[in-house]
Design a protein around this motif. Sequence first.
Motif, PDB file in Angstrom:
ATOM      1  N   ASP A  70       0.833  -1.207   0.000  1.00  0.00           N
ATOM      2  CA  ASP A  70       0.000   0.000   0.000  1.00  0.00           C
ATOM      3  C   ASP A  70       0.867   1.256   0.000  1.00  0.00           C
ATOM      4  O   ASP A  70       0.583   2.221  -0.718  1.00  0.00           O
ATOM      5  CB  ASP A  70      -0.941   0.016   1.207  1.00  0.00           C
ATOM      6  CG  ASP A  70      -2.045  -1.025   1.113  1.00  0.00           C
ATOM      7  OD1 ASP A  70      -2.288  -1.556   0.001  1.00  0.00           O
ATOM      8  OD2 ASP A  70      -2.662  -1.312   2.167  1.00  0.00           O
ATOM      9  N   GLU A  71       1.938   1.235   0.806  1.00  0.00           N
ATOM     10  CA  GLU A  71       2.848   2.376   0.854  1.00  0.00           C
ATOM     11  C   GLU A  71       3.563   2.553  -0.487  1.00  0.00           C
ATOM     12  O   GLU A  71       3.713   3.677  -0.975  1.00  0.00           O
ATOM     13  CB  GLU A  71       3.870   2.190   1.985  1.00  0.00           C
ATOM     14  CG  GLU A  71       4.911   3.282   2.078  1.00  0.00           C
ATOM     15  CD  GLU A  71       4.361   4.654   2.438  1.00  0.00           C
ATOM     16  OE1 GLU A  71       5.143   5.617   2.381  1.00  0.00           O
ATOM     17  OE2 GLU A  71       3.169   4.782   2.774  1.00  0.00           O
ATOM     18  N   LEU A  72       3.981   1.456  -1.116  1.00  0.00           N
ATOM     19  CA  LEU A  72       4.614   1.532  -2.431  1.00  0.00           C
ATOM     20  C   LEU A  72       3.662   2.150  -3.443  1.00  0.00           C
ATOM     21  O   LEU A  72       4.059   3.016  -4.230  1.00  0.00           O
ATOM     22  CB  LEU A  72       5.059   0.145  -2.903  1.00  0.00           C
ATOM     23  CG  LEU A  72       5.634   0.058  -4.316  1.00  0.00           C
ATOM     24  CD1 LEU A  72       6.861   0.940  -4.485  1.00  0.00           C
ATOM     25  CD2 LEU A  72       5.956  -1.386  -4.667  1.00  0.00           C
ATOM     26  N   ASN A  73       2.426   1.735  -3.441  1.00  0.00           N
ATOM     27  CA  ASN A  73       1.445   2.292  -4.367  1.00  0.00           C
ATOM     28  C   ASN A  73       1.222   3.778  -4.118  1.00  0.00           C
ATOM     29  O   ASN A  73       1.084   4.561  -5.062  1.00  0.00           O
ATOM     30  CB  ASN A  73       0.128   1.518  -4.287  1.00  0.00           C
ATOM     31  CG  ASN A  73       0.256   0.134  -4.870  1.00  0.00           C
ATOM     32  OD1 ASN A  73       1.066  -0.111  -5.763  1.00  0.00           O
ATOM     33  ND2 ASN A  73      -0.527  -0.800  -4.362  1.00  0.00           N
ATOM     34  N   ARG A  74       1.225   4.190  -2.855  1.00  0.00           N
ATOM     35  CA  ARG A  74       1.064   5.600  -2.531  1.00  0.00           C
ATOM     36  C   ARG A  74       2.259   6.409  -3.056  1.00  0.00           C
ATOM     37  O   ARG A  74       2.094   7.454  -3.681  1.00  0.00           O
ATOM     38  CB  ARG A  74       0.939   5.786  -1.019  1.00  0.00           C
ATOM     39  CG  ARG A  74       0.607   7.226  -0.609  1.00  0.00           C
ATOM     40  CD  ARG A  74       0.865   7.476   0.866  1.00  0.00           C
ATOM     41  NE  ARG A  74       2.269   7.352   1.255  1.00  0.00           N
ATOM     42  CZ  ARG A  74       3.214   8.255   0.957  1.00  0.00           C
ATOM     43  NH1 ARG A  74       2.931   9.308   0.227  1.00  0.00           N
ATOM     44  NH2 ARG A  74       4.450   8.075   1.371  1.00  0.00           N
ATOM     45  N   ILE A  75       3.467   5.887  -2.842  1.00  0.00           N
ATOM     46  CA  ILE A  75       4.675   6.561  -3.312  1.00  0.00           C
ATOM     47  C   ILE A  75       4.679   6.647  -4.836  1.00  0.00           C
ATOM     48  O   ILE A  75       4.968   7.705  -5.416  1.00  0.00           O
ATOM     49  CB  ILE A  75       5.943   5.830  -2.802  1.00  0.00           C
ATOM     50  CG1 ILE A  75       6.081   5.999  -1.294  1.00  0.00           C
ATOM     51  CG2 ILE A  75       7.198   6.329  -3.514  1.00  0.00           C
ATOM     52  CD1 ILE A  75       7.127   5.092  -0.659  1.00  0.00           C
ATOM     53  N   ARG A  76       4.362   5.543  -5.502  1.00  0.00           N
ATOM     54  CA  ARG A  76       4.338   5.543  -6.968  1.00  0.00           C
ATOM     55  C   ARG A  76       3.328   6.544  -7.506  1.00  0.00           C
ATOM     56  O   ARG A  76       3.602   7.242  -8.485  1.00  0.00           O
ATOM     57  CB  ARG A  76       4.031   4.143  -7.498  1.00  0.00           C
ATOM     58  CG  ARG A  76       5.204   3.207  -7.430  1.00  0.00           C
ATOM     59  CD  ARG A  76       4.861   1.852  -7.971  1.00  0.00           C
ATOM     60  NE  ARG A  76       6.040   1.016  -8.075  1.00  0.00           N
ATOM     61  CZ  ARG A  76       6.007  -0.294  -8.200  1.00  0.00           C
ATOM     62  NH1 ARG A  76       4.845  -0.930  -8.245  1.00  0.00           N
ATOM     63  NH2 ARG A  76       7.127  -0.979  -8.287  1.00  0.00           N
ATOM     64  N   THR A  77       2.167   6.626  -6.890  1.00  0.00           N
ATOM     65  CA  THR A  77       1.149   7.580  -7.327  1.00  0.00           C
ATOM     66  C   THR A  77       1.658   9.006  -7.183  1.00  0.00           C
ATOM     67  O   THR A  77       1.483   9.837  -8.084  1.00  0.00           O
ATOM     68  CB  THR A  77      -0.154   7.384  -6.516  1.00  0.00           C
ATOM     69  OG1 THR A  77      -0.624   6.053  -6.735  1.00  0.00           O
ATOM     70  CG2 THR A  77      -1.217   8.381  -6.919  1.00  0.00           C
TER      71      THR A  77
END
Length: 139
Positions: A70-77
């Motif tokens: 979830d954190e990776l997806n937030r960073i990528r976004t």
Amino acid sequence: MTAKEWLMRARKQEERIIALQGSKQRAYDRAVSTTARPREVCVISGGKTAPDEKNTAYIELCEEIDRQIDELNRIRTEILHVIRGVQDSTLATLLIEYYINSKTWEQVAVVLNYSYSQVVKYLHPTALREIQHAIECHI
């Protein structure tokens, strides 16, 4: 924080997830194992082993990996939102391929149809300058 450090957060987060997935696999192997290794025997009153503790460890690792994803997806976004402002499509593609898709510089050069040297000596520094300007305006 420099543009490069800011962008590298996604690659570092992905590395963390990969490491956790290795731990998850080992925890799964222990949870489904029918034989206990000497260090893994857990005795409860009555001399029985506690397989629930093995399962709990596996479940906790799964939950932690989900949080990290979830954190990776937030960073990528967040990174993609800033990259969207890069006008040059070659530079934007370079940033996406390296920092979001975790490709090597050699792979990025092939995708862009540039030499490795052009990518790392000219295109990447140019892209970083654009990102540095964008994050300074964004913050």
